[in-house]
Design an enzyme around this catalytic site. Structure first.
Site, mmCIF file in Angstrom:
data_model
loop_
_atom_site.group_PDB
_atom_site.id
_atom_site.type_symbol
_atom_site.label_atom_id
_atom_site.label_comp_id
_atom_site.label_asym_id
_atom_site.label_seq_id
_atom_site.Cartn_x
_atom_site.Cartn_y
_atom_site.Cartn_z
ATOM 1 C CB THR A 231 33.664 2.773 30.239
ATOM 2 O OG1 THR A 231 34.253 4.073 30.201
ATOM 3 C CG2 THR A 231 34.141 2.003 29.031
ATOM 4 C CD GLU A 249 34.882 -7.127 38.888
ATOM 5 O OE1 GLU A 249 34.467 -6.460 39.837
ATOM 6 O OE2 GLU A 249 34.591 -8.312 38.673
ATOM 7 C CB CYS A 283 37.776 -1.401 41.141
ATOM 8 S SG CYS A 283 38.287 -3.116 41.282
HETATM 9 P P1 NDP Z 1 37.389 3.305 31.347
HETATM 10 O O1 NDP Z 1 36.446 2.623 32.214
HETATM 11 O O2 NDP Z 1 36.880 4.412 30.509
HETATM 12 O O3 NDP Z 1 38.030 2.220 30.344
HETATM 13 C C1 NDP Z 1 38.155 0.837 30.674
HETATM 14 C C2 NDP Z 1 38.430 0.082 29.384
HETATM 15 O O4 NDP Z 1 37.341 0.220 28.479
HETATM 16 C C3 NDP Z 1 39.650 0.587 28.637
HETATM 17 O O5 NDP Z 1 40.310 -0.490 28.009
HETATM 18 C C4 NDP Z 1 39.040 1.516 27.643
HETATM 19 O O6 NDP Z 1 39.869 1.761 26.539
HETATM 20 C C5 NDP Z 1 37.805 0.757 27.248
HETATM 21 N N1 NDP Z 1 36.770 1.587 26.659
HETATM 22 C C6 NDP Z 1 36.570 2.930 26.790
HETATM 23 N N2 NDP Z 1 35.471 3.320 26.114
HETATM 24 C C7 NDP Z 1 34.949 2.197 25.556
HETATM 25 C C8 NDP Z 1 33.806 1.928 24.745
HETATM 26 N N3 NDP Z 1 32.955 2.895 24.385
HETATM 27 N N4 NDP Z 1 33.579 0.662 24.343
HETATM 28 C C9 NDP Z 1 34.412 -0.334 24.714
HETATM 29 N N5 NDP Z 1 35.511 -0.149 25.476
HETATM 30 C C10 NDP Z 1 35.781 1.096 25.891
HETATM 31 O O7 NDP Z 1 38.627 3.749 32.152
HETATM 32 P P2 NDP Z 1 39.653 4.921 31.861
HETATM 33 O O8 NDP Z 1 40.965 4.307 31.698
HETATM 34 O O9 NDP Z 1 39.213 5.822 30.748
HETATM 35 O O10 NDP Z 1 39.565 5.712 33.233
HETATM 36 C C11 NDP Z 1 38.473 6.588 33.488
HETATM 37 C C12 NDP Z 1 38.121 6.541 34.956
HETATM 38 O O11 NDP Z 1 37.579 5.268 35.254
HETATM 39 C C13 NDP Z 1 39.309 6.676 35.883
HETATM 40 O O12 NDP Z 1 39.569 7.991 36.166
HETATM 41 C C14 NDP Z 1 38.880 5.896 37.094
HETATM 42 O O13 NDP Z 1 38.191 6.728 37.974
HETATM 43 C C15 NDP Z 1 37.930 4.885 36.556
HETATM 44 N N6 NDP Z 1 38.487 3.533 36.486
HETATM 45 C C16 NDP Z 1 37.986 2.619 37.327
HETATM 46 C C17 NDP Z 1 38.474 1.351 37.324
HETATM 47 C C18 NDP Z 1 37.934 0.363 38.272
HETATM 48 O O14 NDP Z 1 38.373 -0.782 38.285
HETATM 49 N N7 NDP Z 1 36.992 0.732 39.089
HETATM 50 C C19 NDP Z 1 39.561 0.920 36.441
HETATM 51 C C20 NDP Z 1 40.017 1.965 35.552
HETATM 52 C C21 NDP Z 1 39.474 3.215 35.587
HETATM 53 P P3 NDP Z 1 40.879 3.017 26.608
HETATM 54 O O15 NDP Z 1 41.634 2.914 27.882
HETATM 55 O O16 NDP Z 1 41.697 2.772 25.427
HETATM 56 O O17 NDP Z 1 39.995 4.222 26.554
#
Ligand code: NDP
Length: 487
Positions: A231, A249, A283
């Site tokens: 993402t 981040e 993370c």
């Molecule tokens: P994402 O990284 O996909 O999402 C993070 C944020 O970005 C959310 O608010 C999401 O919205 C938003 N987002 C998603 N797609 C877009 C886009 N194309 N443009 C702009 N913003 C966008 O995390 P997920 O919650 O979907 O989790 C997926 C995987 O990511 C997890 O299984 C985990 O492994 C990992 N993850 C890692 C993190 C870290 O800090 N390292 C934190 C969270 C997740 P929305 O949630 O509404 O899709």
């Protein structure tokens, strides 16, 4: 159990509902019950929020930094006063154990507001003597900044992004993760109560498309996102195509290196903290635990003994140490990786299953899980799982472990446990990671910059670094004599 907010969005100092937006149900991950029903933003709502921020920002930027800081510090006090109710809200939204949310979530956001509220008045430009003429630099705000949050630390992420942005004189539109939309709304209310002018901090809910609409909005100057690497790549390319500033981040697969001479109990405790806190959804977790051969067997024995005592269950019970994962999707993903680990030939030393918990049959629980005999090429040692799954690998010597630790696309964090301090500093200097701990793990005080190397991100949060990343530099040359013109 209900946690219905007054409305889905918070724009220009007011709650805003927009029932045209797609439904966004909020579930309590411990039971699966719906605790709130919200709506994602439509494009009209996104416009309203960006316009409110754009209109309010210039007057906010003209305030003295110390006046902006005073409002942030008042909001920090309100966060601390309401810590208990905010912790409960965060537990309902994320499923994390209340013993964690009482100390690590709103409290961490409050730290950021307090720190940046004070630091900004002492943060400024430079003066350069040019032998008569001189130059100085001004640190100016960027304008409207967008924050896009992850679901693991919802209010902390909202605080870590908004505090330096607002302190520096920017306005923010924040989009929480669709999984955890509630606590950012509470933060917005607190900001207003603390005296923040309307429009300076706005919250819009939504899925990825709303994040994308914000990241590509022409009135937005900067995007700061916390989340996964895939993402992050998408959001960074949207921002980059319009030359916006960006802080990413992102995820990690961080190494935690335990040498033979380490204090065994501290090393085991560090590895558990770095894998099981927040049900493994952190993370910077040290999910590749490299243990030197001489200590390996004793380490694993104590690790399993201590992991067996982790109390898993009702997140609202103050005795509970581990709650469920945030969602059914994350639950399926983590169980999928546990199956992959077994198929790849790693030894499942502990956990790996779904605990049976009376009254929580619909919850997203997974046992704390330990794999040993893991090799570097296994998927469980290469990919971010984001659940309570620890992989233990063994090593012979320092050079070998440094090479293996760095053999990853990620570079968020790393840890070293040893009593040999010259070695600790030598190893840390070689590790490709933005944050390293020596004889500790996963401590992220606001006074210290936090962010990743390599694919784990760009930019930094926390410390004065964050103020740099929420500002731009204007250079001003001042002539003190006549203009030397050849014409
Ligand atoms: P994402 O990284 O996909 O999402 C993070 C944020 O970005 C959310 O608010 C999401 O919205 C938003 N987002 C998603 N797609 C877009 C886009 N194309 N443009 C702009 N913003 C966008 O995390 P997920 O919650 O979907 O989790 C997926 C995987 O990511 C997890 O299984 C985990 O492994 C990992 N993850 C890692 C993190 C870290 O800090 N390292 C934190 C969270 C997740 P929305 O949630 O509404 O899709």
């Amino acid at each position: 159990m209900k946690a219905q907010p007054k409305a889905s969005h918070y724009i220009n100092g007011r709650h805003v509902e927009d029932e045209q937006g797609p439904a966004l149900p909020v579930t309590y991950p411990a039971t699966g019950e719906t605790i709130a029903m919200l709506h994602a933003a439509t494009s009209n709502t996104v416009e309203l929020a960006v316009e409110a921020a754009r209109a309010a920002q210039p007057a906010w930027a003209r305030l003295k930094p110390v006046e902006r800081g005073r409002i942030l510090r008042r909001a920090a006090d309100l966060l601390r006063e309401r810590n208990a109710e905010l912790a409960r809200l965060e537990t309902l939204d994320t499923g994390k154990a209340i013993q964690e949310t009482l100390v690590a979530d709103a409290a961490s956001a409050a730290d950021a507001l307090e720190y940046f509220g004070g630091a900004v008045a002492a943060f400024g430009g430079d003066y350069t003597d040019l032998g008569g003429p001189f130059a100085y630099t001004r640190r100016e705000p960027l304008g409207v900044c967008v924050g896009i949050g992850a679901w693991n630390y919802p209010i902390q992420v909202a605080g870590w992004k908004s505090a330096p942005a607002l302190a520096m004189g920017n306005a923010m539109v924040f989009k929480p993760s669709e999984n955890t939309p509630l606590s950012a709304l509470a933060l917005a209310e607190i900001y207003t109560e603390a005296g923040l002018p309307d429009g300076i901090f706005n919250v819009v809910q939504g899925f990825g498309d709303v994040g994308a609409a914000l990241a590509s909005h022409e009135a937005v100057a900067k995007v700061s996102m916390t989340g996964s690497v895939p993402t992050g790549r998408k959001v960074l390319s949207l921002a980059g195509s319009l030359m916006k500033h960006a802080t990413m981040e992102l995820g990690g697969k961080s190494p935690l290196i335990v040498f033979d001479d380490a204090d065994l109990e501290n090393a085991v405790g560090g590895a558990m903290l770095g894998n099981f806190y927040s049900t493994g959804q952190v993370c910077s977790n040290g999910t590749r635990v490299f243990v030197q051969k001489g200590l390996h067997d004793r380490f694993v024995e104590r690790l399993v003994e201590r992991t067996k005592t982790i109390r898993i269950g009702d997140p609202l019970d103050p005795e509970t140490q581990m709650g469920p994962l945030v969602s059914k999707a994350q639950h399926d993903k983590v169980l999928g990786y546990i199956a992959i680990g077994r198929d790849e030939g790693a030894t499942l030393r502990h956990g790996g299953g779904v605990p049976s918990l009376q009254g929580f049959e619909g919850g997203c629980f997974v046992e704390p899980t330990i794999f040993t005999d893991v090799t570097d090429s296994m998927r469980i040692a290469r990919e971010e799982i984001f659940g309570p799954v620890m992989t233990v690998l063994s090593f012979d010597d320092e050079d070998e472990v440094v090479t293996r630790a760095n053999d990853t696309e990620f570079g968020l964090a790393a840890g070293v446990f040893t009593r040999d301090l010259p070695r600790a500093h030598r190893v840390v200097a070689e590790l490709q990671a933005g944050t390293c701990w020596i004889n500790a793990y996963n401590l992220t005080p606001v006074e210290v910059p936090f962010g990743g190397y390599k694919q784990s991100g760009i930019g930094r949060e926390n410390a004065l670094e964050a103020l740099r990343h929420y500002s731009q530099v204007k250079s001003v040359y001042v002539e003190t004599g006549d203009v030397a013109s050849p014409y």
